[in-house]
Design an enzyme around this catalytic site. Structure first.
Site, short mmCIF file in Angstrom:
data_model
loop_
_atom_site.label_atom_id
_atom_site.label_comp_id
_atom_site.label_asym_id
_atom_site.label_seq_id
_atom_site.Cartn_x
_atom_site.Cartn_y
_atom_site.Cartn_z
N HIS A 1 39.35 41.09 47.51
CA HIS A 1 37.99 40.55 47.47
C HIS A 1 36.98 41.68 47.64
CE1 HIS A 1 40.20 36.88 49.19
NE2 HIS A 1 39.70 36.44 48.06
N SER B 1 45.20 35.79 49.54
CA SER B 1 45.01 35.11 50.81
C SER B 1 46.30 34.39 51.21
CB SER B 1 43.88 34.08 50.70
OG SER B 1 42.72 34.72 50.22
N ARG B 2 47.06 33.97 50.22
CA ARG B 2 48.31 33.24 50.49
C ARG B 2 49.37 34.14 51.12
NH1 ARG B 2 48.18 28.32 47.34
NH2 ARG B 2 46.41 28.39 45.94
P1 AMP Z 1 40.27 33.64 45.82
O1 AMP Z 1 39.60 33.75 47.14
O2 AMP Z 1 41.75 33.79 45.87
O3 AMP Z 1 39.81 32.44 45.03
O4 AMP Z 1 39.80 34.90 44.98
C1 AMP Z 1 38.43 35.18 44.79
C2 AMP Z 1 38.31 36.25 43.74
O5 AMP Z 1 38.99 37.42 44.19
C3 AMP Z 1 38.94 35.86 42.41
O6 AMP Z 1 38.14 36.33 41.35
C4 AMP Z 1 40.27 36.57 42.46
O7 AMP Z 1 40.80 36.87 41.18
C5 AMP Z 1 39.89 37.84 43.20
N1 AMP Z 1 41.09 38.43 43.80
C6 AMP Z 1 41.96 37.82 44.64
N2 AMP Z 1 42.97 38.66 44.93
C7 AMP Z 1 42.73 39.82 44.27
C8 AMP Z 1 43.41 41.06 44.16
N3 AMP Z 1 44.56 41.30 44.79
N4 AMP Z 1 42.87 42.03 43.39
C9 AMP Z 1 41.70 41.80 42.73
N5 AMP Z 1 41.01 40.65 42.79
C10 AMP Z 1 41.51 39.67 43.55
#
Ligand code: AMP
Length: 286
Positions: free
Chosen positions: A35, A190-191
């Site tokens: 993030h 996050s998982r």
């Molecule tokens: P999430 O909180 O999982 O919905 O992710 C929020 C944003 O962060 C989304 O655009 C995801 O693709 C991005 N994101 C999550 N994990 C990663 C990662 N390891 N590398 C790059 N972007 C990420």
């Protein structure tokens, strides 16, 4: 760091800042370096960044998954507070809306993303991208960002968001950002918080096998590469494969021969215990 909980407060603030460019980073919290990479990119490219934390119920097709999704707002605030969020030239503000703020009249919308709504994540998580599109359309309407940042980790989501912007003819520019990985190359998520250290080690094989696929792209057939990947995962008892696809990176249509595309990406979804992980690697792009 400024934190806003209502649409009204956020919009009032946005109307007072004379900012030429607003970057927007939507997240579901339990923030990590992945993030942060999006936030930093936005800070480089915009005077003001709005980061949202909202666990969007409409994109969960599985109630248990929604209940188990990691939530820790105070840790998220602390995490962000360490990274120059109040610097006037690259300020980051946090938007923490309630469900009522995002869906005040609870009207379900329906979108059609063509093939993007049919394959891989869409096939295994029915309704998922409809929920993603609902929340992103709403957020774009609230924040009116110049640019919005999405990770390539959720490759199909990025494609859906680009498609949404095109369909709605929005002026926001969508910026895709590379996958950030743990030291053992597991894609940050996050998982991952829900994995034991042993499970994390096992999950590191996902990237290792994706790299094998990349090494053998074009020397083996698509089918052979797929079979090798499936067999490798089967050899790790803690990993349960949901799908492995080799597809065109633009259309996300599966390919049978390497010659079908010059942008070829391998996509995977794997369960480790009851934690579902996704990852992808570009096999070739020329
Ligand atoms: P999430 O909180 O999982 O919905 O992710 C929020 C944003 O962060 C989304 O655009 C995801 O693709 C991005 N994101 C999550 N994990 C990663 C990662 N390891 N590398 C790059 N972007 C990420």
């Amino acid at each position: 760091m400024l934190v806003f909980k209502t649409v009204r407060e956020l919009q009032q603030f946005l109307s007072t800042v004379a900012s030429n460019s607003i970057g927007f980073v939507p997240t579901m919290g339990a923030l990590h370096q992945g993030h942060l990479s999006l936030i930093e990119k936005s800070q480089q490219q915009n005077e003001l960044t709005v980061c949202s934390v909202f666990v969007n119920p409409t994109q969960f097709n599985n109630k248990e998954d929604l209940l188990n999704y990691p939530r820790n707002i105070s840790a998220d605030i602390q995490f962000l507070a360490c990274f120059d969020c109040d610097n006037e030239e690259k300020r980051v503000v946090l938007f923490l809306p309630s469900e009522n703020e995002i869906y005040p009249n609870k009207i379900e919308k329906n979108y059609d993303f063509g093939n993007l709504s049919l394959v891989m994540e869409a096939q295994h998580r029915p309704g998922h991208f409809n929920g993603v599109a609902m929340v992103i359309e709403r957020f774009f309407d609230i924040v009116q960002p110049t640019k919005a940042y999405f990770g390539e980790k959720d490759f199909q989501q990025l494609a859906v968001v680009r498609n949404l912007v095109k369909q709605l003819n929005l002026s926001v520019q969508i910026i895709g950002c590379p996958i950030v990985r743990e030291a053992n190359n597991l894609a940050m998520s996050s998982r991952n918080e829900r994995l034991t250290p042993e499970q994390k080690e096992q999950a590191a094989n996902i990237y290792k096998f994706l790299q094998h696929a990349k090494q053998h792209a074009k020397t083996l057939t698509v089918e052979e590469v797929k079979n090798n990947f499936v067999d490798s995962i089967k050899n790790i008892p803690t990993l349960q494969l949901e799908y492995f696809e080799i597809a065109d990176g633009n259309t996300l249509l599966s390919i049978n021969n390497w010659s079908e595309t010059n942008y070829c990406v391998a996509f995977v979804a794997v369960f480790v215990g009851n934690v579902r992980l996704i990852d992808n690697v570009t096999l070739h792009k020329d």
